[in-house]
Design a protein around this motif. Structure first.
Motif, PDB file in Angstrom:
ATOM      1  N   UNK A  23     -14.317 -20.125 -17.187  1.00 53.90           N
ATOM      2  CA  UNK A  23     -13.359 -20.928 -16.417  1.00 53.90           C
ATOM      3  C   UNK A  23     -12.344 -20.038 -15.707  1.00 53.90           C
ATOM      4  N   UNK A  24     -11.952 -18.936 -16.325  1.00 53.91           N
ATOM      5  CA  UNK A  24     -10.985 -18.036 -15.695  1.00 53.91           C
ATOM      6  C   UNK A  24     -11.630 -17.264 -14.552  1.00 53.91           C
ATOM      7  N   UNK A  25     -12.891 -16.851 -14.720  1.00 55.08           N
ATOM      8  CA  UNK A  25     -13.562 -16.138 -13.629  1.00 55.08           C
ATOM      9  C   UNK A  25     -13.696 -17.026 -12.404  1.00 55.08           C
ATOM     10  N   UNK A  26     -14.085 -18.280 -12.600  1.00 56.15           N
ATOM     11  CA  UNK A  26     -14.168 -19.191 -11.459  1.00 56.15           C
ATOM     12  C   UNK A  26     -12.784 -19.380 -10.819  1.00 56.15           C
ATOM     13  N   UNK A  27     -11.740 -19.398 -11.621  1.00 59.73           N
ATOM     14  CA  UNK A  27     -10.382 -19.549 -11.096  1.00 59.73           C
ATOM     15  C   UNK A  27      -9.981 -18.342 -10.261  1.00 59.73           C
ATOM     16  N   UNK A  28     -10.335 -17.137 -10.724  1.00 61.86           N
ATOM     17  CA  UNK A  28     -10.086 -15.909  -9.968  1.00 61.86           C
ATOM     18  C   UNK A  28     -10.794 -15.976  -8.617  1.00 61.86           C
ATOM     19  N   UNK A  29     -12.063 -16.402  -8.621  1.00 60.23           N
ATOM     20  CA  UNK A  29     -12.842 -16.454  -7.380  1.00 60.23           C
ATOM     21  C   UNK A  29     -12.322 -17.546  -6.446  1.00 60.23           C
ATOM     22  N   UNK A  30     -11.828 -18.649  -7.008  1.00 52.46           N
ATOM     23  CA  UNK A  30     -11.264 -19.709  -6.173  1.00 52.46           C
ATOM     24  C   UNK A  30     -10.018 -19.217  -5.448  1.00 52.46           C
ATOM     25  N   UNK A  31      -9.146 -18.511  -6.178  1.00 52.59           N
ATOM     26  CA  UNK A  31      -7.940 -17.964  -5.561  1.00 52.59           C
ATOM     27  C   UNK A  31      -8.295 -16.966  -4.471  1.00 52.59           C
ATOM     28  N   UNK A  32      -9.271 -16.109  -4.748  1.00 53.00           N
ATOM     29  CA  UNK A  32      -9.708 -15.113  -3.763  1.00 53.00           C
ATOM     30  C   UNK A  32     -10.237 -15.790  -2.502  1.00 53.00           C
ATOM     31  N   UNK A  33     -11.055 -16.840  -2.675  1.00 49.02           N
ATOM     32  CA  UNK A  33     -11.629 -17.538  -1.523  1.00 49.02           C
ATOM     33  C   UNK A  33     -10.550 -18.237  -0.702  1.00 49.02           C
ATOM     34  N   UNK A  34      -9.566 -18.832  -1.385  1.00 51.22           N
ATOM     35  CA  UNK A  34      -8.496 -19.508  -0.656  1.00 51.22           C
ATOM     36  C   UNK A  34      -7.687 -18.502   0.155  1.00 51.22           C
ATOM     37  N   UNK A  35      -7.429 -17.338  -0.433  1.00 54.46           N
ATOM     38  CA  UNK A  35      -6.711 -16.301   0.303  1.00 54.46           C
ATOM     39  C   UNK A  35      -7.534 -15.821   1.493  1.00 54.46           C
ATOM     40  N   UNK A  36      -8.838 -15.662   1.307  1.00 56.68           N
ATOM     41  CA  UNK A  36      -9.704 -15.241   2.412  1.00 56.68           C
ATOM     42  C   UNK A  36      -9.690 -16.272   3.547  1.00 56.68           C
ATOM     43  N   UNK A  37      -9.594 -17.545   3.219  1.00 60.83           N
ATOM     44  CA  UNK A  37      -9.551 -18.561   4.270  1.00 60.83           C
ATOM     45  C   UNK A  37      -8.295 -18.421   5.110  1.00 60.83           C
ATOM     46  N   UNK A  38      -7.280 -17.790   4.525  1.00 57.93           N
ATOM     47  CA  UNK A  38      -6.012 -17.578   5.225  1.00 57.93           C
ATOM     48  C   UNK A  38      -6.073 -16.351   6.126  1.00 57.93           C
ATOM     49  N   UNK A  39      -6.757 -15.302   5.669  1.00 56.53           N
ATOM     50  CA  UNK A  39      -6.706 -14.033   6.385  1.00 56.53           C
ATOM     51  C   UNK A  39      -7.925 -13.782   7.263  1.00 56.53           C
ATOM     52  N   UNK A  40      -9.004 -14.525   7.048  1.00 58.78           N
ATOM     53  CA  UNK A  40     -10.211 -14.365   7.855  1.00 58.78           C
ATOM     54  C   UNK A  40     -10.460 -15.666   8.601  1.00 58.78           C
ATOM     55  N   UNK A  41      -9.803 -15.820   9.746  1.00 58.10           N
ATOM     56  CA  UNK A  41      -9.859 -17.076  10.485  1.00 58.10           C
ATOM     57  C   UNK A  41     -11.267 -17.380  10.993  1.00 58.10           C
ATOM     58  N   UNK A  42     -12.061 -16.349  11.237  1.00 55.45           N
ATOM     59  CA  UNK A  42     -13.414 -16.560  11.747  1.00 55.45           C
ATOM     60  C   UNK A  42     -14.308 -17.291  10.761  1.00 55.45           C
ATOM     61  N   UNK A  43     -14.047 -17.131   9.474  1.00 50.42           N
ATOM     62  CA  UNK A  43     -14.862 -17.785   8.447  1.00 50.42           C
ATOM     63  C   UNK A  43     -14.012 -18.743   7.606  1.00 50.42           C
ATOM     64  N   UNK A  44     -12.979 -19.280   8.224  1.00 49.17           N
ATOM     65  CA  UNK A  44     -12.027 -20.119   7.488  1.00 49.17           C
ATOM     66  C   UNK A  44     -12.712 -21.265   6.752  1.00 49.17           C
ATOM     67  N   UNK A  45     -13.532 -22.036   7.456  1.00 51.91           N
ATOM     68  CA  UNK A  45     -14.171 -23.200   6.843  1.00 51.91           C
ATOM     69  C   UNK A  45     -15.096 -22.792   5.703  1.00 51.91           C
ATOM     70  N   UNK A  46     -15.817 -21.686   5.896  1.00 54.47           N
ATOM     71  CA  UNK A  46     -16.726 -21.204   4.856  1.00 54.47           C
ATOM     72  C   UNK A  46     -15.961 -20.874   3.576  1.00 54.47           C
ATOM     73  N   UNK A  47     -14.836 -20.198   3.727  1.00 55.44           N
ATOM     74  CA  UNK A  47     -14.073 -19.792   2.549  1.00 55.44           C
ATOM     75  C   UNK A  47     -13.329 -20.974   1.915  1.00 55.44           C
ATOM     76  N   UNK A  48     -12.917 -21.949   2.733  1.00 52.00           N
ATOM     77  CA  UNK A  48     -12.299 -23.150   2.173  1.00 52.00           C
ATOM     78  C   UNK A  48     -13.298 -23.882   1.279  1.00 52.00           C
ATOM     79  N   UNK A  49     -14.528 -23.993   1.750  1.00 50.09           N
ATOM     80  CA  UNK A  49     -15.570 -24.640   0.955  1.00 50.09           C
ATOM     81  C   UNK A  49     -15.847 -23.865  -0.327  1.00 50.09           C
TER      82      UNK A  49
END
Length: 359
Positions: A65-91
């Motif tokens: 559960x913690x590993x998935x939480x780490x990856x969720x936070x990472x993906x949300x941050x990526x959606x902020x900094x990588x606008x080209x793949x925003x939707x992909x990282x939000x999903x």
């Protein structure tokens, strides 16, 4: 515990240990790499960087559960900094987050010495994930940031209460800095001096303002004394968000109930406390500090605003009335705080400066 977390949220460079995922695909590798090299840097200054960059993922290798939480936070941050793949990282963030909640519900039946550290880290990442959502999607869906933030604090208090006695295990483990700042020699600094004067003002305000309910004055005195202890023992540097959360997590239940009722003096104190959020290391969700204070300022009458001038000036909700010698507002400390080139408050976060989203 399950109900607490269920209500908490709307529905090259790898670390030197394997991920405990049944299927470990390329996206997981990318997210963990980004967490290790970038998004973890937004959670901590240099001297405690290993807490989030190494120790939290290290704990996650035995807690799915913690590993998935780490990856969720990472993906949300990526959606902020990588606008080209925003939707992909939000999903990806939504998917990892839901997997984290599901895994937590399925694997945690009790809190014990073996899982208390992972649960504490999970609760913190759950909070920052929640706070990251309005940064990604905008605050238009959060008409009252102050009230929304209080709801998050209430969930976190319930979670930490459920962890209860097991917190002693966290205090003795590698994640102890999540709940207790690194001991440091207390030093005086301009912010402490200014804060001391504000505390004296709030003490007088508490005894004389007509908006203070006499029957709750003793509760407010205790909460103010508790905040003074938190503030004056804060290191003379921007605090971790986790360390900043110590005050609302440990203030009395009686005071927190009055805060949840949005009574004037508790709202004043939460605004003053929110300065710590605004001063925390350069994180992409730091906009909450200014949003909370601005929201409280907007809903306050003139009597209440008298006690809100300092936090409103510090975060830029209103312009400073004057700049005395030793002024500690951001304009005097760092120049124009709207200039993104001046917002690197810690070298560890420098890599993110040109991609940070500011509110």
């Amino acid at each position: 515990m399950e109900k607490t977390f269920a209500q908490a949220l709307p529905a090259g460079a790898m670390l030197a240990y394997p991920m405990p995922l049944p299927t470990f695909d390329a996206e997981d590798v990318e997210l963990l790499r980004h967490y290790a090299t970038q998004s973890s840097l937004t959670l901590s200054p240099r001297d405690t960087l290993s807490l989030f960059q190494v120790n939290v993922p290290g704990e996650a290798k035995t807690h799915l559960f913690l590993m998935h939480s780490v990856l969720a936070f990472s993906a949300l941050h990526l959606s902020c900094v990588n606008k080209g793949k925003r939707d992909q990282y939000i999903q990806a963030a939504s998917r990892q987050h839901q997997q984290a909640l599901t895994s937590f519900r399925e694997s945690v039946s009790e809190v014990n010495i073996d899982n208390c550290g992972a649960i504490t880290a999970f609760s913190f990442l759950t909070v920052v994930y929640t706070l990251g959502l309005p940064i990604v999607f905008g605050f238009s869906s959060t008409p009252s940031p102050a009230y929304a933030f209080l709801d998050v604090l209430q969930v976190l208090r319930r979670a930490w209460s459920a962890i209860g006695p097991a917190l002693i295990g966290v205090e003795k483990g590698k994640l102890r800095e999540l709940i207790r700042p690194i001991p440091s020699k207390r030093r005086s600094c301009p912010m402490h001096a200014k804060g001391g004067r504000i505390i004296r003002f709030l003490e007088q305000y508490l005894e004389s303002s007509p908006i203070i309910e006499p029957e709750y004055r003793h509760i407010y005195r205790q909460a103010l004394a508790h905040w003074e202890h938190f503030f004056l023992n804060m290191p003379c540097k921007p605090p971790l968000w986790a360390n900043a959360l110590v005050w609302p997590m440990t203030v009395s239940s009686a005071f927190f109930e009055l805060l949840m009722e949005k009574r004037p003096f508790p709202m004043i104190l939460i605004a003053v406390w929110s300065i710590a959020l605004d001063r925390a290391p350069n994180m992409w969700f730091n906009a909450w500090g200014k949003r909370i204070i601005g929201d409280i300022w907007d809903i306050s009458d003139e009597e209440m605003k008298e006690a809100l001038v300092w936090p409103a000036e510090v975060v830029g909700v209103i312009p400073p009335k004057f700049h005395p010698e030793g002024c500690v507002c951001w304009s005097c400390r760092e120049g124009d705080h709207t200039d993104p080139t001046l917002l690197v408050r810690d070298a560890a976060a420098a890599v993110l400066v040109d991609r940070t989203v500011h509110g």
